[in-house]
Motif scaffolding. Structure first.
Motif, PDB file in Angstrom:
ATOM      1  N   HIS A  96       0.807  -1.208   0.000  1.00 44.55           N
ATOM      2  CA  HIS A  96       0.000   0.000   0.000  1.00 44.55           C
ATOM      3  C   HIS A  96       0.838   1.254   0.000  1.00 44.55           C
ATOM      4  CE1 HIS A  96      -3.705  -2.143   0.505  1.00 44.55           C
ATOM      5  NE2 HIS A  96      -3.157  -2.860   1.444  1.00 44.55           N
ATOM      6  N   ASP A  97       2.139   1.077   0.036  1.00 44.05           N
ATOM      7  CA  ASP A  97       3.014   2.231   0.088  1.00 44.05           C
ATOM      8  C   ASP A  97       2.634   3.117   1.281  1.00 44.05           C
ATOM      9  OD1 ASP A  97       5.135   3.586  -0.738  1.00 44.05           O
ATOM     10  OD2 ASP A  97       4.102   4.806  -2.211  1.00 44.05           O
ATOM     11  N   ALA A  98       2.502   2.488   2.401  1.00 44.18           N
ATOM     12  CA  ALA A  98       1.971   3.176   3.566  1.00 44.18           C
ATOM     13  C   ALA A  98       3.063   3.938   4.295  1.00 44.18           C
ATOM     14  CB  ALA A  98       1.336   2.163   4.515  1.00 44.18           C
ATOM     15  N   VAL A  99       2.632   4.815   5.143  1.00 43.07           N
ATOM     16  CA  VAL A  99       3.549   5.560   5.978  1.00 43.07           C
ATOM     17  C   VAL A  99       3.838   4.758   7.249  1.00 43.07           C
ATOM     18  CG1 VAL A  99       3.610   7.540   7.513  1.00 43.07           C
ATOM     19  CG2 VAL A  99       3.102   7.855   5.134  1.00 43.07           C
ATOM     20  N   VAL A 100       2.803   4.160   7.755  1.00 39.23           N
ATOM     21  CA  VAL A 100       2.993   3.292   8.909  1.00 39.23           C
ATOM     22  C   VAL A 100       2.054   2.096   8.778  1.00 39.23           C
ATOM     23  CG1 VAL A 100       1.350   4.591  10.300  1.00 39.23           C
ATOM     24  CG2 VAL A 100       3.007   3.153  11.426  1.00 39.23           C
ATOM     25  N   LYS A 108     -10.792  -3.503   6.162  1.00 38.46           N
ATOM     26  CA  LYS A 108      -9.834  -3.882   7.198  1.00 38.46           C
ATOM     27  C   LYS A 108      -8.397  -3.740   6.719  1.00 38.46           C
ATOM     28  CE  LYS A 108     -12.740  -7.105   9.713  1.00 38.46           C
ATOM     29  NZ  LYS A 108     -13.925  -7.056   8.873  1.00 38.46           N
ATOM     30  N   GLN A 109      -8.166  -2.722   5.934  1.00 41.24           N
ATOM     31  CA  GLN A 109      -6.809  -2.522   5.456  1.00 41.24           C
ATOM     32  C   GLN A 109      -6.176  -1.287   6.076  1.00 41.24           C
ATOM     33  OE1 GLN A 109      -7.419  -2.382   1.241  1.00 41.24           O
ATOM     34  NE2 GLN A 109      -6.712  -4.468   1.007  1.00 41.24           N
ATOM     35  N   PHE A 110      -6.997  -0.321   6.366  1.00 43.19           N
ATOM     36  CA  PHE A 110      -6.434   0.938   6.821  1.00 43.19           C
ATOM     37  C   PHE A 110      -6.829   1.219   8.262  1.00 43.19           C
ATOM     38  CE2 PHE A 110      -6.908   1.429   2.225  1.00 43.19           C
ATOM     39  CZ  PHE A 110      -5.587   1.575   1.924  1.00 43.19           C
ATOM     40  N   LEU A 111      -5.940   1.882   8.909  1.00 42.37           N
ATOM     41  CA  LEU A 111      -6.121   2.239  10.289  1.00 42.37           C
ATOM     42  C   LEU A 111      -6.735   3.626  10.319  1.00 42.37           C
ATOM     43  CD1 LEU A 111      -5.261   0.628  12.722  1.00 42.37           C
ATOM     44  CD2 LEU A 111      -3.130   1.856  12.720  1.00 42.37           C
ATOM     45  N   LEU A 112      -7.872   3.751  10.938  1.00 37.07           N
ATOM     46  CA  LEU A 112      -8.532   5.050  10.957  1.00 37.07           C
ATOM     47  C   LEU A 112      -8.466   5.711  12.319  1.00 37.07           C
ATOM     48  CD1 LEU A 112     -11.699   4.118   8.968  1.00 37.07           C
ATOM     49  CD2 LEU A 112      -9.579   5.022   8.130  1.00 37.07           C
ATOM     50  N   ALA A 142      -3.057  -1.389   8.475  1.00 32.76           N
ATOM     51  CA  ALA A 142      -3.090  -2.315   9.598  1.00 32.76           C
ATOM     52  C   ALA A 142      -2.888  -3.704   9.052  1.00 32.76           C
ATOM     53  CB  ALA A 142      -4.418  -2.223  10.318  1.00 32.76           C
ATOM     54  N   TYR A 143      -2.064  -4.442   9.701  1.00 31.63           N
ATOM     55  CA  TYR A 143      -1.956  -5.859   9.372  1.00 31.63           C
ATOM     56  C   TYR A 143      -2.582  -6.625  10.522  1.00 31.63           C
ATOM     57  CZ  TYR A 143      -0.166 -10.492   8.634  1.00 31.63           C
ATOM     58  OH  TYR A 143      -0.089 -11.843   8.460  1.00 31.63           O
ATOM     59  N   ILE A 144      -3.625  -7.325  10.218  1.00 31.02           N
ATOM     60  CA  ILE A 144      -4.312  -8.062  11.273  1.00 31.02           C
ATOM     61  C   ILE A 144      -3.877  -9.510  11.195  1.00 31.02           C
ATOM     62  CG2 ILE A 144      -6.537  -8.726  12.199  1.00 31.02           C
ATOM     63  CD1 ILE A 144      -7.645  -6.196  11.013  1.00 31.02           C
ATOM     64  N   ALA A 145      -3.221  -9.937  12.238  1.00 29.73           N
ATOM     65  CA  ALA A 145      -2.738 -11.312  12.253  1.00 29.73           C
ATOM     66  C   ALA A 145      -3.932 -12.250  12.361  1.00 29.73           C
ATOM     67  CB  ALA A 145      -1.794 -11.516  13.432  1.00 29.73           C
ATOM     68  N   SER A 146      -3.794 -13.396  11.760  1.00 30.45           N
ATOM     69  CA  SER A 146      -4.897 -14.348  11.821  1.00 30.45           C
ATOM     70  C   SER A 146      -5.086 -14.803  13.262  1.00 30.45           C
ATOM     71  CB  SER A 146      -4.602 -15.539  10.932  1.00 30.45           C
ATOM     72  OG  SER A 146      -3.507 -16.246  11.454  1.00 30.45           O
ATOM     73  N   ALA A 153       5.853  -1.059  10.850  1.00 29.35           N
ATOM     74  CA  ALA A 153       6.710  -0.724   9.718  1.00 29.35           C
ATOM     75  C   ALA A 153       6.487   0.756   9.434  1.00 29.35           C
ATOM     76  CB  ALA A 153       6.348  -1.560   8.501  1.00 29.35           C
ATOM     77  N   PHE A 154       7.567   1.492   9.382  1.00 30.21           N
ATOM     78  CA  PHE A 154       7.481   2.923   9.135  1.00 30.21           C
ATOM     79  C   PHE A 154       8.191   3.254   7.837  1.00 30.21           C
ATOM     80  CE2 PHE A 154       7.133   3.043  13.783  1.00 30.21           C
ATOM     81  CZ  PHE A 154       6.063   3.894  13.922  1.00 30.21           C
ATOM     82  N   LYS A 155       7.704   4.258   7.198  1.00 32.88           N
ATOM     83  CA  LYS A 155       8.493   4.840   6.124  1.00 32.88           C
ATOM     84  C   LYS A 155       9.545   5.706   6.778  1.00 32.88           C
ATOM     85  CE  LYS A 155       6.882   5.734   2.046  1.00 32.88           C
ATOM     86  NZ  LYS A 155       6.124   6.297   0.967  1.00 32.88           N
TER      87      LYS A 155
END
Lengths: 636, 453
Positions: free
Chosen positions: B129-133, B172-176, B307-311, B212-214
């Motif tokens: 997603h090329d995310a910042v965090v 459930k991909q982004f942290l709001l 957000a990465y949601i672990a199974s 994970a941070f940029k």
């Protein structure tokens, strides 16, 4: 349109039952044709009920495709199988491509960090006056590779073991086991033959046969152990004429793998980076296409993120985006791939004792095979890869590494700019002339070129109406619609089910294409053929917009031989509407097979014109473009 | 893969006293006879991440941890230790080593994480997603959320991490939204809700403290916001909050980077290329929001927080309380035994006659037990000497502990070098290192430690 074409439509077996014929019931062929017959089609003088089942379809026009469709299908397939030895060769070549990267990694992480680790542990940062005291790093543990491993290794195989102990080892052992077994079986067969014949002469002959049989496998084995350079060298030795041919085969967009061939699938799986669980219930006719259990690949690939050392991060990211469907559309995928390759080339450095041309080709091949595992390549990407490899191969040997790299990166930029962007602009320029005030334009799906045409025409101040036809499950049309509406175009949105109703008002149909094949067949998003057929029945001109780099010399008569299977869950479930769950619990039943095709082939009869960067051409002129284009640009 | 890994190992933790002391900093606290840091490093090693920076609070602790790592992971990992002053927080620690960070993205892992969540998956989500965090979220373990009264009284007060309120987008991909403090009411941002349309508020997810941070953004934030102390409570919420009105500085950097990457002579074409790429992908709400109503060029700067949601099947617990310590000890020997690659039971300890060792137990090497002992669901360290008629249930006994005859130990933690004299009864106690429990004493729910001189 011209009378010749309408005459042809009459006898044309548009009723392509190939996709759904069942071998048993003959009575269907009697009952079916009226149903399939186009209701709007003007009554035709000659028998329309040409059926694909009957090989002796008697009233065909001479231009027609031979009616025995499954026969031709078989023929094509057998033709493919004939070519399989070369394919096996190319596979073995591909397995070889792993080592160089490994070596690169092995060499990079031993000396790489020493610079940082030179810090002395005793100097602590208390002296610093800043509010946030910086701290020093102390190296406490260093990975010491045994020195001189690369010399010891000699070949790449040892390095593979060193670096990726588990996977590489098992892979190697397994292949060798398979080969051993093949060898054994060949010998056993030879023995049996010898016994049966009883004569010495025949046994000698059979021995010759076995040795011939075992030889290739041995050769493959030894070549797979040697590094890639020797492979290329070997192929080069055979003469300059044959090498590019082989290359071409290797580079081809790789749809040739027959996924109903079990042994080959097994082999491919062992090689695969992405874990591929095959879906269980697959439609019989499409078993030769890869279909994996969706949802299993992505998490697995994700967990392997750091383990795929040879993969460049940019390539990995693109692969991930292909797999998750974040990037789609022929042009976008091609551009994304090339930008990733550009990054990879930028970071590339030739390992010692290797030449850039060979090593980089091998590396690009490994990237490509990784991308294929993520999602099968589109034809346009195949062409683009061919172009890139050709450029690499044509690099002058005298060039230094940095020069070669910058040349290649410029080439990539040039390709993106000239073949994709500029040609789109030219197409837009051509196509806009076909839009007049008061037109009602219909488009299907979301094609980037068509979108640009519509927007440009709008900017020119033309007044027209757009009908966006869409289909489940991807609903790409909605995205296009959103952008069009924002720009102020007047639009109608409908689904493909209603296309026959809306077609009455339409004056032109603009379609995008994934590829145009040399018999004029347009290979595009599934549903395009349906739209084109309806348009044709209503005598609405169908204009296909396609950049010339997407043209391919292949001839395809149906959409079965080469296609892509999408996620079957996408059609069995309606996203966002959980209450529609009629298929719940049925999906894994033996007698239910779900088919979600991605592409279909529109026969050239339904296409009035193809707009490409060389101008507006009839579909029959595609081979000319293919020929000239290749000569001018790709193979220069 | 252009990732750098920073392990924030921490130093002395107040919530873990008396288990943690000067001699045993928190990273070295043994969990099932392995220091807790081992689990993180092992996990990273499994994922082929071999270049690590370990940040430890306090110089002494740094030396201790460094010595341990060089002893254990020599030839396996390339580890650099940075010792930072105590009490500067996680953000401060990163600030201190900020000039060593050079890779494109940084993976920050807490040293007290015991989990089998793959770091690769987090990194892959981040990249995709090329995310910042990208924050790792995992389901709260059932045992952790239930207020078990049996745990020591102390840790009840300090559990800020338990009640995360996390807002996710429908896919459930982004942290709001992320709030870690327990407050009476939480503020949600209206414009964010407006942009997304739908927000899923979850309280059953736990921040696993693997981010994970940029790199460029992280350094920027750390530089500009001097007051930020903690990643979890300051930096991540800040990034999440500002994702739709990303400050000019952040985006300016990114813009510059992109321009640097793509210096081509066709600027006009570049726009088209990026537009084609943008049109090809399904736009997230960020892109939709950043576009104006007429769909013109992006005017508002946004960045993505993923957000990465672990199974739910994966194991993920942070060692931040005594209760968690007990839980991890129990789980690692029991259901989550795959976390330990090597042998669970050491070389056969000497057992007296009629001594029973139940399942889910772990005995370190060189431990001796007398006659008629009972050990159930417990971990016993190396070189312990346990007398006869001793009962050890649900407990952790560390190394070099001497236990006299007829002791009963239940739900307790006994640190190294402790001496329990005869007939001691301990229930739900923590005994600090080197403590001597007098004969015949009975304790319940207490924390025993030597007086610090």
């Amino acid at each position: 349109m011209d009378p010749r074409r309408t005459a042809r439509t009459v006898s044309d077996p548009k009723v392509r039952q190939v996709g759904f014929f069942t071998p048993a019931p003959p009575e269907r062929s009697i009952s079916d044709p009226p149903r399939f017959q186009d209701p709007i089609q003007p009554p035709s003088p000659s028998p329309t009920q040409v059926n694909d089942h009957s090989p002796s379809g008697n009233s065909l026009s001479p231009v027609m495709i031979p009616p025995a469709h499954h026969h031709s299908d078989n023929f094509l397939r057998t033709a493919l199988q004939v070519t399989s030895p070369t394919k096996a060769f190319s596979y073995s070549a591909k397995t070889v491509t792993i080592p160089p990267e490994n070596e690169d990694v092995a060499s990079s992480f031993s000396p790489g960090r020493k610079v940082v680790s030179a810090k002395s542990p005793s100097s602590f940062p208390g002296v610093k006056a800043s509010s946030v005291p910086a701290s020093e790093l102390t190296t406490v543990s260093v990975v010491n590779l045994p020195p001189g491993i690369s010399e010891k290794a000699g070949g790449a195989s040892v390095e593979v073991q060193n670096d990726r102990p588990v996977s590489a080892k098992t892979l190697k052992e397994k292949t060798s086991k398979a080969e051993r077994r093949a060898l054994q079986e060949a010998q056993r067969a030879a023995k049996a033959a010898a016994k049966a014949e009883g004569t010495k002469a025949s046994s000698a002959a059979s021995k010759v046969v076995t040795s011939a049989n075992t030889k290739p496998s041995k050769a493959a084995k030894s070549s797979s152990q040697k590094n890639d350079g020797s492979q290329v060298a070997a192929s080069e030795k055979k003469g300059g004429d044959r090498a590019p041919e082989k290359d071409r085969k290797k580079d081809a967009p790789h749809p040739r793998m027959q996924y109903d061939d079990k042994s080959r699938v097994e082999k491919a799986k062992k090689r695969a980076v992405v874990k591929q669980t095959e879906a269980r219930n697959r439609v019989e006719l499409f078993r030769h296409l890869p279909q994996y259990e969706h949802g299993t690949q992505l998490p697995d690939l994700e967990t392997k993120f750091f383990e795929l050392d040879p993969m460049h991060p940019a390539v990995y990211k693109v692969g991930l985006q292909y797999l998750s469907g974040d990037i789609r559309g022929g042009n976008a995928r091609c551009i994304a791939m090339f930008q990733a390759f550009k990054e990879a080339i930028k970071d590339y450095s030739t390992p010692p004792e290797k030449t850039l041309i060979r090593d980089l080709t091998a590396r690009i091949s490994s990237y490509v095979s990784f991308l294929i595992e993520c999602r099968p390549l589109s034809i346009s990407m195949g062409n683009a890869i061919k172009f890139l490899k050709n450029r690499i191969a044509k690099l002058p040997l005298a060039l230094s590494e940095s020069e070669a790299k910058s040349t290649l990166m410029l080439d990539i930029d040039r390709f993106i700019n000239e073949k994709i962007i500029l040609s789109e602009k030219v197409i837009v320029k051509h196509a806009v002339t076909k839009i007049q005030d008061g037109d009602v334009l219909l488009t299907y799906g979301a094609s980037s070129v068509v979108e640009m045409i519509l927007l440009h025409a709008h900017e020119l101040g033309k007044h027209f109406h757009v009908v966006v036809v869409d289909s489940r499950p991807k609903l790409e049309g909605q995205l296009l619609l959103r952008r069009l509406v924002r720009k102020g175009l007047s639009c109608t949105y409908t689904h493909v089910n209603a296309v026959s109703c809306i077609m009455q008002d339409v004056t032109r149909v603009f379609l995008g294409a994934s590829s145009v094949l040399s018999n004029g067949t347009v290979y595009s998003r599934v549903g395009t053929a349906c739209v084109a057929m309806v348009a044709h029945a209503f005598r609405v001109p169908v204009l296909v917009c396609c950049e010339a780099y997407k043209f391919h010399e292949r001839v395809q008569l149906d959409s079965i031989c080469f296609n892509e299977l999408g996620n079957p869950d996408a059609i069995s479930k309606v996203q966002g509407r959980e209450e529609i769950n009629y298929l719940d619990g049925l999906v894994n039943q033996e007698n239910l097979q779900l088919l979600n095709l991605i592409y279909d082939a529109t026969p050239s009869d339904y296409v009035s014109m193809i707009i490409t960067d060389y101008g507006m051409i009839p579909p029959t002129s595609v081979p000319v473009i293919v020929r000239e284009y290749r000569r001018d640009h790709l193979w220069s | 893969m252009d990732f750098q890994v920073v392990v924030l190992a921490g130093g002395n933790s107040k919530s873990l006293t008396p288990l943690v002391s000067k001699d045993v900093p928190k990273p070295l606290l043994p969990v099932a006879n392995h220091p807790v840091l081992y689990y993180v490093l092992h996990q990273l090693e499994e994922s082929n991440l071999k270049d690590l920076i370990v940040v430890v609070e306090g110089e002494d602790a740094g030396l201790l941890v460094g010595a341990w790592i060089s002893g254990t992971f020599v030839d396996r990992l390339h580890v650099e230790i940075a010792a930072v002053p105590e009490d500067i927080g996680t953000a401060g620690a990163l600030r201190a080593i900020s000039h060593y960070l050079t890779a494109k993205d940084i993976l920050v892992v807490s040293g007290d994480l015991v989990s089998d969540v793959s770091p690769g998956a987090v990194a892959a989500t981040h990249r995709r997603h090329d995310a910042v965090v990208t924050a790792t979220l995992c389901c709260v373990p059932i045992s952790g959320s239930s207020e078990s009264g049996s745990s020591g009284g102390k840790d009840k007060t300090k559990k800020p991490g338990r009640y995360n309120i996390i807002g996710l987008d429908p896919r459930k991909q982004f942290l709001l939204h992320i709030a870690t403090e327990i407050e009476k009411d939480t503020r949600l941002q209206k414009h964010l809700l407006h942009a997304v349309g739908q927000m899923e508020i979850r309280s059953d997810l736990m921040d696993a403290h693997m981010y994970a941070f940029k790199r460029s953004v992280l350094q920027e934030v750390l530089d500009r916001k001097d007051t930020f102390q903690s990643l979890k409570q300051d930096v991540v919420p800040y990034l999440v909050r500002s994702q739709l009105k990303s400050e000019a500085v952040l985006s300016g950097i990114r813009q510059a980077e992109e321009d640097g990457n793509e210096k081509v002579s066709f600027p006009n074409n570049q726009v088209m290329v990026s537009q084609i790429l943008a049109n090809a992908s399904t736009p997230s709400f960020h892109e939709l929001y950043s576009m104006d109503a007429d769909g013109s060029a992006q005017t508002r700067k946004t960045h993505k927080c993923c957000a990465y949601i672990a199974s739910s099947s994966s194991y993920c617990v942070r060692l931040n309380s005594i209760q968690a310590f007990m839980d991890i000890n129990r789980d690692v020997t029991g259901e989550a035994d795959h976390l330990l690659s090597d042998n669970v039971i050491g070389p056969s300890p000497k057992l007296g006659t009629k001594t029973t060792v139940g399942p889910h137990c772990m005995l370190g090497e060189g431990s001796e037990m007398g006659d008629k002992c009972q050990v159930k669901r417990s971990v016993i360290g190396r070189h312990c000497r346990i007398g006869s008629h001793v009962k050890v249930v649900n407990s952790v006994v560390m190394n070099h502990v001497t236990i006299g005859d007829c002791c009963i130990i239940q739900g307790s933690v006994i640190c190294s070098n402790v001496q329990l004299l005869e007939r001691v009864v301990l229930k739900d106690c923590q005994v600090g290192a080197g403590f001597v429990v007098t004969a015949g004493s009975e304790y319940k729910g207490e924390s025993l430690a030597r007086k610090e001189k």
